[in-house]
Scaffold this active site. Sequence first.
Site, PDB file in Angstrom:
ATOM      1  N   ASP A  49       0.821  -1.221   0.000  1.00  0.00           N
ATOM      2  CA  ASP A  49       0.000   0.000   0.000  1.00  0.00           C
ATOM      3  C   ASP A  49       0.855   1.271   0.000  1.00  0.00           C
ATOM      4  O   ASP A  49       0.642   2.173   0.829  1.00  0.00           O
ATOM      5  CB  ASP A  49      -0.908   0.025   1.247  1.00  0.00           C
ATOM      6  CG  ASP A  49      -1.703  -1.256   1.433  1.00  0.00           C
ATOM      7  OD1 ASP A  49      -2.156  -1.819   0.429  1.00  0.00           O
ATOM      8  OD2 ASP A  49      -1.877  -1.681   2.592  1.00  0.00           O
ATOM      9  N   GLU A  68     -11.612  -0.102  -3.069  1.00  0.00           N
ATOM     10  CA  GLU A  68     -10.744   0.447  -2.009  1.00  0.00           C
ATOM     11  C   GLU A  68      -9.549   1.125  -2.676  1.00  0.00           C
ATOM     12  O   GLU A  68      -9.479   1.215  -3.905  1.00  0.00           O
ATOM     13  CB  GLU A  68     -10.268  -0.666  -1.066  1.00  0.00           C
ATOM     14  CG  GLU A  68      -9.393  -1.707  -1.750  1.00  0.00           C
ATOM     15  CD  GLU A  68      -9.014  -2.889  -0.864  1.00  0.00           C
ATOM     16  OE1 GLU A  68      -9.430  -2.965   0.301  1.00  0.00           O
ATOM     17  OE2 GLU A  68      -8.286  -3.767  -1.371  1.00  0.00           O
TER      18      GLU A  68
HETATM   19  O1  FUB Z   1      -3.174  -3.611   3.520  1.00  0.00           O
HETATM   20  C1  FUB Z   1      -4.467  -3.910   3.949  1.00  0.00           C
HETATM   21  C2  FUB Z   1      -5.460  -3.615   2.887  1.00  0.00           C
HETATM   22  O2  FUB Z   1      -5.183  -4.382   1.726  1.00  0.00           O
HETATM   23  C3  FUB Z   1      -5.464  -2.194   2.393  1.00  0.00           C
HETATM   24  O3  FUB Z   1      -6.056  -1.289   3.273  1.00  0.00           O
HETATM   25  C4  FUB Z   1      -6.160  -2.377   1.106  1.00  0.00           C
HETATM   26  O4  FUB Z   1      -6.108  -1.284   0.253  1.00  0.00           O
HETATM   27  C5  FUB Z   1      -5.484  -3.609   0.567  1.00  0.00           C
HETATM   28  O5  FUB Z   1      -4.285  -3.303  -0.082  1.00  0.00           O
END
Ligand code: FUB
Length: 342
Positions: A32, A242
């Site tokens: 991320d 997301e």
């Molecule tokens: O790293 C945890 C979660 O996985 C993140 O918040 C999302 O965007 C995905 O990459």
Amino acid sequence: QQTSTAGAKTTDTTKKIKYLSEPLISEIYTADPSAHVFNGKIYIYPSHDIEAGTPENDNGDHFDMRDYHILSMDSVNGKVTDHGVALSIKDIPWAGRQLWAPDAAFKNGTYYLYFPAKDKQDIFRIGVATSKNPAGPFKAEPKPIEGSYSIDPAVFTDTDGNTYLYYGGIWGGQLQRWNNGNYAADGSKTDSGKEDEPALTAKVAKMSADMLSFDGPVKDVVILGKTGKPLLTKDHDSRFFEGAWMHKYNGKYYFTYSTGDTHFLAYAIGDSPYGPFIYQGTFMEPVQGWTTHHSIIEQKGKWYIYYHDTQLSGKTHLRNIKVTELKHNADGSIQLIKPVLQ
Ligand code: FUB
């Protein structure tokens, strides 16, 4: 074979994969990546993946991260410095578990680290921590940002100096469980479940001058298809899941995000940081691993995308960050990036 969460993408690890780029760091697992240029240097604010032994599920419980490390480089593909622990969950008074994807900003002579974590009631909130140094250590505010919820904060300061926070994620990110400021712990595990209705989408809020609270109402990041109608829940290849990010190019606002269960990075363009944004298409094909999450920055006249995959571990919760160039075409579209070459 490695199989990740349900709805799932399967990676055949018996096949030799050729990658577009190599991991930036292999001493720790990172994911991320939110990249910024501060004082002419590149700082990367990633999640710090660990093997916590938490079983894998659709809620993402296996992403059980406990601290943040900040990385820096003098130039793209230069030597990477790991500045050590910048913030630990034990020093965040309100946090219970799972330090997920962070981002950072600089204003008022202070660096601000925005991060999602589950509170003691197991509800994701977004916190903020401050430092005088871009690499930390950061000190967390005693409480999460008032009115914040869900995951994946991405902070964008416009050319007029106003700062906006984009955030949200469905499934494990809990966005689907919020309705008019109320959280339903027994709500849907995935999305709204209303296939023919407008899809749930990211949120955007203007930040107050002190960068510690929302200034005004939280709004939906509206993404319209080319016909002018909102993307629908059933549009899994294009709707928001997301990993929001915002960059401005040639006066236009580019809202980029992950489509989650279909593993694409998609983009939508608008004329204001609030949108609405018109969906343009996929700009990055799926990476190895279930999640895909990115940031886009300009450095020395070129644009770069920071992203992650699972090249080092082959495990979906032990990721490694990478960088490659991102190119805008003359008409404003983004050239498709193929992270796996064969
Ligand atoms: O790293 C945890 C979660 O996985 C993140 O918040 C999302 O965007 C995905 O990459």
